[in-house]
Design an enzyme around this catalytic site. Structure first.
Site, mmCIF file in Angstrom:
data_model
loop_
_atom_site.group_PDB
_atom_site.id
_atom_site.type_symbol
_atom_site.label_atom_id
_atom_site.label_comp_id
_atom_site.label_asym_id
_atom_site.label_seq_id
_atom_site.Cartn_x
_atom_site.Cartn_y
_atom_site.Cartn_z
ATOM 1 N N ARG A 179 -61.758 -15.443 19.113
ATOM 2 C CA ARG A 179 -62.628 -16.595 19.462
ATOM 3 C C ARG A 179 -64.099 -16.320 19.166
ATOM 4 N NH1 ARG A 179 -58.503 -17.457 18.941
ATOM 5 N NH2 ARG A 179 -56.898 -18.234 20.321
ATOM 6 N N SER A 228 -58.999 -23.848 26.820
ATOM 7 C CA SER A 228 -59.193 -22.616 27.600
ATOM 8 C C SER A 228 -60.675 -22.446 27.909
ATOM 9 C CB SER A 228 -58.703 -21.406 26.813
ATOM 10 O OG SER A 228 -57.306 -21.490 26.668
ATOM 11 N N GLU A 298 -65.318 -19.192 27.005
ATOM 12 C CA GLU A 298 -64.895 -19.509 25.638
ATOM 13 C C GLU A 298 -65.505 -20.863 25.247
ATOM 14 O OE1 GLU A 298 -60.710 -19.033 24.636
ATOM 15 O OE2 GLU A 298 -60.790 -20.761 23.288
#
Ligand SMILES: Cc1cc2nc3c(=O)[nH]c(=O)nc-3n(C[C@H](O)[C@H](O)[C@H](O)COP(=O)(O)OP(=O)(O)OC[C@H]3O[C@@H](n4cnc5c(N)ncnc54)[C@H](O)[C@@H]3O)c2cc1C
Length: 306
Positions: A179, A228, A298
């Site tokens: 990520r 997420s 995130e």
């Protein structure tokens, strides 16, 4: 709340601008959470040349922020100063190239890339089926699911930097990790070239259907959410830490930790960006207290508090 007007002055300074440049444009509808304030100016370039022209001529003191489909984004309630760039029509092409390659504009939804690959009998891109963003966001986030991420399929990315220069970045120059993308922050991605392998369209379609079913069963994909919220710490699952800290279902105003998947925050309707961010920070503090782990966001948070 609104920002001082800048559009007329910018248009006067950039007579060859062809795309749309809008004053104090609301961003909430452009994000999955449906929260947040306006962009001081929202720019939707006509094509890559238009984008490059504007970036080359935009005064340096004016900050730029890029958004995609807003599926990984909290826009703060005070809005985003400067120019927010959102790519549309001129960045929407998907083409199949020889050698099982797929070239896609940065505004192409990931789902369309997966479908185009499937129809062409190209395997290895089905994972994009479950990521509800567009290609630009997938590049910046190194989006991934089901054991694969952009890093595993990317040949090169193309973009324009803050000075308006065209840049082509090979996979190694993207510095992709979980990520994370280490390409310079100022690059607005305009295109990606993906590498797949020869595959059976029927088998790939079945793989994509399995992804759809699994998503619907395990994630609140019809809610106002940002996916997420936190990255998984090495060797651990963020949702388990959040669950163990007793945060499943926790709410601040209309912002709530999803009861279905507790690494997802949802807006039950009337949440503000501040509610969602405060809930995220509360979760982080409780997880830190219960397990000692410092969760990292995130979701990208942009803009200012009012
Ligand atoms: C229900 C749900 C499920 C999800 N599941 C997954 C999943 O399985 N795996 C996963 O990885 N993610 C998942 N996400 C998160 C999200 O979809 C991804 O991060 C996606 O790649 C974001 O793309 P976007 O177009 O929505 O970008 P945005 O959310 O608009 O932006 C995200 C970041 O990308 C940058 N960005 C966007 N476009 C460009 C561009 N053209 N050039 C440069 N930077 C750009 C933005 O500045 C921002 O920093 C999920 C989200 C939701 C809501």
């Amino acid at each position: 709340m609104s920002f001082p007007a800048i559009v007329a002055e910018l248009k006067a300074a950039m007579p060859e601008l062809r795309g749309r440049l809008l004053e104090n444009q609301s961003l909430a509808e452009l994000t999955w959470f449906r929260v947040g304030g306006p962009a001081q100016a929202l720019f939707m370039p006509e094509d890559e040349a238009d984008l490059a022209y504007v970036l080359a001529h935009l005064p340096h003191e004016i900050p730029i922020t890029v958004i995609g489909l807003g599926s990984n984004l909290i826009v703060r309630d005070g809005g985003v100063p400067g120019v927010v760039i959102r790519l549309g029509r001129g960045f929407n092409a998907v083409t199949i190239e020889p050698g099982e390659r797929v070239r896609a504009g940065a505004a192409v939804p990931d789902l369309r890339v997966a479908r185009a690959a499937q129809e062409a009998g190209i395997s290895g891109l089905a994972f994009l089926r479950g990521i509800p963003g567009a290609v630009g966001g997938a590049l910046r986030m190194n989006g991934g699911a089901y054991g694969r991420e952009v890093e595993d399929a990317l040949v090169e990315a193309r973009g324009v930097d803050r000075a308006g220069r065209l840049r082509v970045l090979a996979l190694a120059d993207m510095h992709l990790s979980y990520r994370h993308c280490g390409a310079p922050d100022d690059i607005v991605f305009t295109q990606a070239l993906f590498q797949g392998a020869a595959g059976d369209p029927v088998a790939i379609a079945a793989e994509m259907d399995a992804i759809t079913e699994s998503r619907e069963a395990t994630q609140p994909i019809k809610s106002r959410t940002g996916g997420s919220t936190f990255k998984n710490p090495p060797g651990q699952k963020a949702w388990q830490l959040i669950d163990a800290a007793g945060c499943r279902g926790l709410a601040i105003g209309d912002a709530q930790v999803s009861t279905l998947h507790c690494n997802f925050l949802i807006n039950r309707g009337g949440a503000s960006a501040a509610d969602i961010e405060a809930l995220g920070e509360t979760v982080r503090a409780r997880v830190k207290e219960s397990s000692g782990v410092d969760l990292q966001w995130e979701i990208k948070r942009i803009g200012i508090a009012p």
